[in-house]
Design a protein around this motif. Structure first.
Motif, short mmCIF file in Angstrom:
data_model
loop_
_atom_site.label_atom_id
_atom_site.label_comp_id
_atom_site.label_asym_id
_atom_site.label_seq_id
_atom_site.Cartn_x
_atom_site.Cartn_y
_atom_site.Cartn_z
N PHE A 114 1.49 25.45 22.29
CA PHE A 114 2.94 25.24 22.13
C PHE A 114 3.28 23.76 22.03
N LYS A 115 2.55 22.93 22.76
CA LYS A 115 2.78 21.48 22.68
C LYS A 115 2.52 20.98 21.26
N ALA A 116 1.42 21.41 20.66
CA ALA A 116 1.09 21.02 19.28
C ALA A 116 2.14 21.56 18.32
N LEU A 117 2.50 22.82 18.49
CA LEU A 117 3.48 23.47 17.62
C LEU A 117 4.83 22.75 17.68
N LEU A 118 5.31 22.48 18.87
CA LEU A 118 6.63 21.85 19.02
C LEU A 118 6.64 20.40 18.54
N ALA A 119 5.54 19.68 18.76
CA ALA A 119 5.46 18.29 18.26
C ALA A 119 5.50 18.29 16.74
N ALA A 120 4.78 19.21 16.13
CA ALA A 120 4.78 19.31 14.66
C ALA A 120 6.16 19.71 14.15
N LYS A 138 8.50 16.77 14.19
CA LYS A 138 8.20 15.86 13.08
C LYS A 138 8.79 16.42 11.78
N ALA A 139 8.62 17.71 11.56
CA ALA A 139 9.17 18.34 10.36
C ALA A 139 10.69 18.21 10.32
N GLU A 140 11.32 18.44 11.45
CA GLU A 140 12.79 18.32 11.52
C GLU A 140 13.23 16.89 11.27
N ALA A 141 12.51 15.93 11.85
CA ALA A 141 12.85 14.52 11.65
C ALA A 141 12.72 14.12 10.18
N ASP A 142 11.74 14.73 9.49
CA ASP A 142 11.52 14.44 8.06
C ASP A 142 12.34 15.35 7.15
#
Length: 162
Positions: A37-43, A46-50
């Motif tokens: 979940f940590k990897a999923l949410l960090a990704a 990033k997607a939302e920021a981009d």
């Protein structure tokens, strides 16, 4: 009667061999659900920021799906691609973009993407390593450009060790 005695002895010997080899079993380093979940949410962040709509898949050390998210309005076709990128990265312990370089016509493993029920040999899939550098799973991202997918996957993979 002699046959039964030998059969029992053979079964006992086989059992002892199996038990003695248990101490030499392969050690699997696996990703916990919290790490997935940590990897999923960090990704996802990033997607939302981009401002990129993607699907993100995280698999464990056995290439089994551990966590997944389909961002609202992301491509339906990218669901399978994200999962296959993650599995491909784990099957070969390599960035799927690097694998793609080797699968081109004349490449050392040309057409390998036709194996394993379909592999993905373009960027967006990365192995996930723990703090000791052991591969514990993989992440796959699909829906943006291949450069965006790789960047988002990189952020997710690195989130585990930060």
């Amino acid at each position: 009667m002699n046959f039964l005695k030998h059969l029992k002895t053979g079964v006992l010997v086989a059992a002892l061999i199996l038990l003695s080899n248990a101490t030499y079993a392969q050690i699997t380093y696996d990703l916990t659900h919290d790490q997935a979940f940590k990897a999923l949410l960090a990704a996802k962040e990033k997607a939302e920021a981009d401002n990129v709509l993607v699907n993100i898949a995280v698999v464990d050390a056995g290439a089994n799906l551990k966590a997944f998210i389909r961002m609202d309005e992301s491509y339906l076709g990218s669901i399978d691609v994200a999962i296959k990128k993650a599995k491909t990265a784990r099957y070969f312990n390599v960035d799927t973009g690097k694998l793609g370089e080797w699968t081109q016509p004349g490449g050392i493993i040309y057409n390998i993407e036709l194996t394993n029920n379909g592999l993905v040999s373009f960027p967006g899939g990365l192995p996930i390593k723990n703090k000791d550098g052991k591969i514990i799973g993989a992440i796959g991202v699909s829906g943006g450009t291949i450069e965006q997918d790789r960047e988002i996957a990189t952020v997710g993979a690195k989130a585990i060790i930060e």
